[in-house]
Write a protein that holds these residues in place. Structure first.
Motif, PDB file in Angstrom:
ATOM      1  N   GLY A 140      23.269 -11.862   6.139  1.00  0.00           N
ATOM      2  CA  GLY A 140      22.435 -12.965   6.611  1.00  0.00           C
ATOM      3  C   GLY A 140      21.458 -13.474   5.566  1.00  0.00           C
ATOM      4  O   GLY A 140      20.703 -14.412   5.838  1.00  0.00           O
ATOM      5  N   GLY A 141      21.450 -12.864   4.373  1.00  0.00           N
ATOM      6  CA  GLY A 141      20.517 -13.297   3.338  1.00  0.00           C
ATOM      7  C   GLY A 141      19.123 -12.727   3.552  1.00  0.00           C
ATOM      8  O   GLY A 141      18.905 -11.831   4.373  1.00  0.00           O
ATOM      9  N   GLU A 142      18.143 -13.268   2.809  1.00  0.00           N
ATOM     10  CA  GLU A 142      16.770 -12.777   2.914  1.00  0.00           C
ATOM     11  C   GLU A 142      16.101 -13.280   4.190  1.00  0.00           C
ATOM     12  O   GLU A 142      16.387 -14.379   4.669  1.00  0.00           O
ATOM     13  CB  GLU A 142      15.926 -13.208   1.705  1.00  0.00           C
ATOM     14  CG  GLU A 142      16.270 -12.483   0.426  1.00  0.00           C
ATOM     15  CD  GLU A 142      17.309 -13.233  -0.379  1.00  0.00           C
ATOM     16  OE1 GLU A 142      17.639 -14.368   0.031  1.00  0.00           O
ATOM     17  OE2 GLU A 142      17.805 -12.695  -1.387  1.00  0.00           O
ATOM     18  N   ARG A 149       1.657  -2.646  -5.393  1.00  0.00           N
ATOM     19  CA  ARG A 149       2.773  -2.608  -6.321  1.00  0.00           C
ATOM     20  C   ARG A 149       4.077  -2.421  -5.550  1.00  0.00           C
ATOM     21  O   ARG A 149       4.170  -1.569  -4.663  1.00  0.00           O
ATOM     22  CB  ARG A 149       2.576  -1.453  -7.302  1.00  0.00           C
ATOM     23  CG  ARG A 149       3.620  -1.340  -8.387  1.00  0.00           C
ATOM     24  CD  ARG A 149       3.257  -0.160  -9.288  1.00  0.00           C
ATOM     25  NE  ARG A 149       4.190   0.026 -10.380  1.00  0.00           N
ATOM     26  CZ  ARG A 149       4.077   0.995 -11.274  1.00  0.00           C
ATOM     27  NH1 ARG A 149       3.070   1.864 -11.170  1.00  0.00           N
ATOM     28  NH2 ARG A 149       4.974   1.106 -12.243  1.00  0.00           N
ATOM     29  N   LEU A 150       5.068  -3.211  -5.867  1.00  0.00           N
ATOM     30  CA  LEU A 150       6.350  -3.115  -5.174  1.00  0.00           C
ATOM     31  C   LEU A 150       7.050  -1.806  -5.539  1.00  0.00           C
ATOM     32  O   LEU A 150       7.126  -1.456  -6.713  1.00  0.00           O
ATOM     33  CB  LEU A 150       7.249  -4.296  -5.543  1.00  0.00           C
ATOM     34  CG  LEU A 150       6.766  -5.687  -5.099  1.00  0.00           C
ATOM     35  CD1 LEU A 150       7.692  -6.760  -5.656  1.00  0.00           C
ATOM     36  CD2 LEU A 150       6.700  -5.771  -3.584  1.00  0.00           C
ATOM     37  N   PRO A 151       7.563  -1.079  -4.540  1.00  0.00           N
ATOM     38  CA  PRO A 151       8.282   0.167  -4.841  1.00  0.00           C
ATOM     39  C   PRO A 151       9.516  -0.114  -5.693  1.00  0.00           C
ATOM     40  O   PRO A 151      10.075  -1.215  -5.653  1.00  0.00           O
ATOM     41  CB  PRO A 151       8.686   0.683  -3.447  1.00  0.00           C
ATOM     42  CG  PRO A 151       7.780  -0.017  -2.494  1.00  0.00           C
ATOM     43  CD  PRO A 151       7.489  -1.357  -3.093  1.00  0.00           C
ATOM     44  N   LEU A 176       5.967  -9.648   1.438  1.00  0.00           N
ATOM     45  CA  LEU A 176       6.052  -8.953   0.159  1.00  0.00           C
ATOM     46  C   LEU A 176       5.383  -9.744  -0.954  1.00  0.00           C
ATOM     47  O   LEU A 176       4.720  -9.176  -1.836  1.00  0.00           O
ATOM     48  CB  LEU A 176       7.517  -8.702  -0.194  1.00  0.00           C
ATOM     49  CG  LEU A 176       8.253  -7.645   0.641  1.00  0.00           C
ATOM     50  CD1 LEU A 176       9.718  -7.567   0.220  1.00  0.00           C
ATOM     51  CD2 LEU A 176       7.591  -6.278   0.514  1.00  0.00           C
ATOM     52  N   VAL A 177       5.528 -11.059  -0.928  1.00  0.00           N
ATOM     53  CA  VAL A 177       4.906 -11.901  -1.956  1.00  0.00           C
ATOM     54  C   VAL A 177       3.389 -11.837  -1.840  1.00  0.00           C
ATOM     55  O   VAL A 177       2.672 -11.794  -2.848  1.00  0.00           O
ATOM     56  CB  VAL A 177       5.408 -13.357  -1.838  1.00  0.00           C
ATOM     57  CG1 VAL A 177       4.623 -14.260  -2.783  1.00  0.00           C
ATOM     58  CG2 VAL A 177       6.894 -13.435  -2.146  1.00  0.00           C
ATOM     59  N   ALA A 212      13.503 -10.748  -4.819  1.00  0.00           N
ATOM     60  CA  ALA A 212      13.136 -12.139  -4.538  1.00  0.00           C
ATOM     61  C   ALA A 212      11.625 -12.324  -4.601  1.00  0.00           C
ATOM     62  O   ALA A 212      11.127 -13.337  -5.112  1.00  0.00           O
ATOM     63  CB  ALA A 212      13.668 -12.547  -3.167  1.00  0.00           C
ATOM     64  N   ALA A 213      10.866 -11.334  -4.108  1.00  0.00           N
ATOM     65  CA  ALA A 213       9.411 -11.417  -4.139  1.00  0.00           C
ATOM     66  C   ALA A 213       8.897 -11.373  -5.573  1.00  0.00           C
ATOM     67  O   ALA A 213       7.950 -12.092  -5.933  1.00  0.00           O
ATOM     68  CB  ALA A 213       8.802 -10.282  -3.317  1.00  0.00           C
TER      69      ALA A 213
END
Length: 326
Positions: free
Chosen positions: A33-35, A49-51, A43-44, A70-71
């Motif tokens: 289904g995509g993002e 900090r992104l894991p 997330l943006v 994507a973020a």
């Protein structure tokens, strides 16, 4: 990183390293289904900090972390931290499903079913229960998918179970052996019978149920020649004087009987078990009310937890089923 089939867990063997975003691809993801826009916005916007993501090193496909990639692009980053998986592409997909079921934004039922169908084709030697536990759906659904896929996925002689052992698809001889043990040593647990006969505990349970109903331990489809007509079930136990009639499937009445047993309710273990049983025996309309209160984006998580709870109760039933009365 390597995939351990027996425990269905991921072992981290390397430190995360920065990877250029331009080198990554999200093709072949189980997220058909995509993002999800809302999840991506969260997330943006986060300052944390992104894991690290998980990447299939040979193809640079993102196994886990499609939304984080994507973020990171939305944030204007050029790199993102990643850990690598060096297995095959088919195992990388299994790993992607496992990780996306276990945390973060869960896969939808449609995505989980589609993933299970793919795994049936790439790993036909895995049992229905193994694939079901990976995809977060029922083993019965996987069996239906296997029948539709056909070919090698349905013809295999053995399949790998959750315990890492190979189990025969045609368990005719194992059923015969199990029946002998059940008749000669009825005190054995289902797991002991399964181990001795080389079959799964679920098959051992079916054999015992068939014997209790006066049937052959081998279903008609597993025997050559003319099907054997089913025999009537053995007569029901005579009720004791003053004993109230009780429907065999009435969970509430069974729990009430346990509550009225002083020896059971006065023990610490008995009281703890009663609390668990009371919480698991609501009426049908209560189940409907509980289901209505589950947000749509959490339905798959609740469904997976419910399946895991059912497996735990089944193992508990196997353990105590042959407890001797002193």
């Amino acid at each position: 990183m390597t995939l351990d089939l027996r425990s269905l867990t991921i072992h981290e063997e390397s430190e995360a390293v920065p990877v250029p975003l331009d080198s990554l691809t999200t093709a072949g993801s189980p997220r058909i289904g995509g993002e999800d826009p809302e999840h991506l916005r969260l997330l943006v916007a986060t300052e944390n900090r992104l894991p690290p993501i998980v990447v299939h090193r040979p193809t640079m496909r993102v196994i886990d972390g499609r939304h984080r990639v994507a973020a990171a692009r939305e944030r204007g980053q050029e790199t993102i931290e990643a850990r690598f998986f060096d297995g095959s592409e088919d195992d990388a997909f299994v790993l992607a499903v496992t990780l996306n079921i276990g945390h973060g934004l869960p896969l939808t039922l449609r995505e989980r079913t589609a993933a299970a169908a793919r795994i049936v084709g790439t790993h036909p030697h895995w049992s229905d229960r193994v694939i079901a536990s990976i995809a977060g759906i029922s083993a019965r659904t996987v069996a239906g998918l296997r029948a539709k896929v056909g070919g090698a996925a349905a013809r295999g002689q053995v399949r790998l179970g959750r315990d890492g052992r190979a189990w025969p698809v045609d368990g005719t001889e194992g059923r015969r052996v199990a029946a002998e043990f059940i008749e000669r040593q009825p005190e054995l647990s289902l797991r002991q019978i399964a181990q001795l006969a080389g079959i799964s505990p679920e098959t051992a349970r079916d054999v015992r149920n068939r014997l209790s109903r006066g049937l052959s331990p081998i279903p008609d489809r597993g025997r050559r020649g003319r099907p054997e007509p089913e025999q009537p079930a053995p007569p029901a136990r005579q009720k004791r004087a003053g004993e109230a009639a009780e429907p065999p499937d009435s969970r509430s009445l069974l729990v009430q009987r346990l509550q009225s047993d002083p020896q059971f309710r006065n023990s610490p273990g008995g009281r703890a078990l009663l609390r668990l049983l009371l919480s698991h025996t609501p009426e049908a309309n209560n189940w409907e009310r509980l289901a209505e209160g589950i947000p749509a984006h959490r339905s798959s998580t609740v469904a997976r937890l419910a399946l895991e709870c059912s497996r735990i109760w089944e193992e508990f039933a196997d353990r105590i089923e042959h407890t001797k009365v002193g």
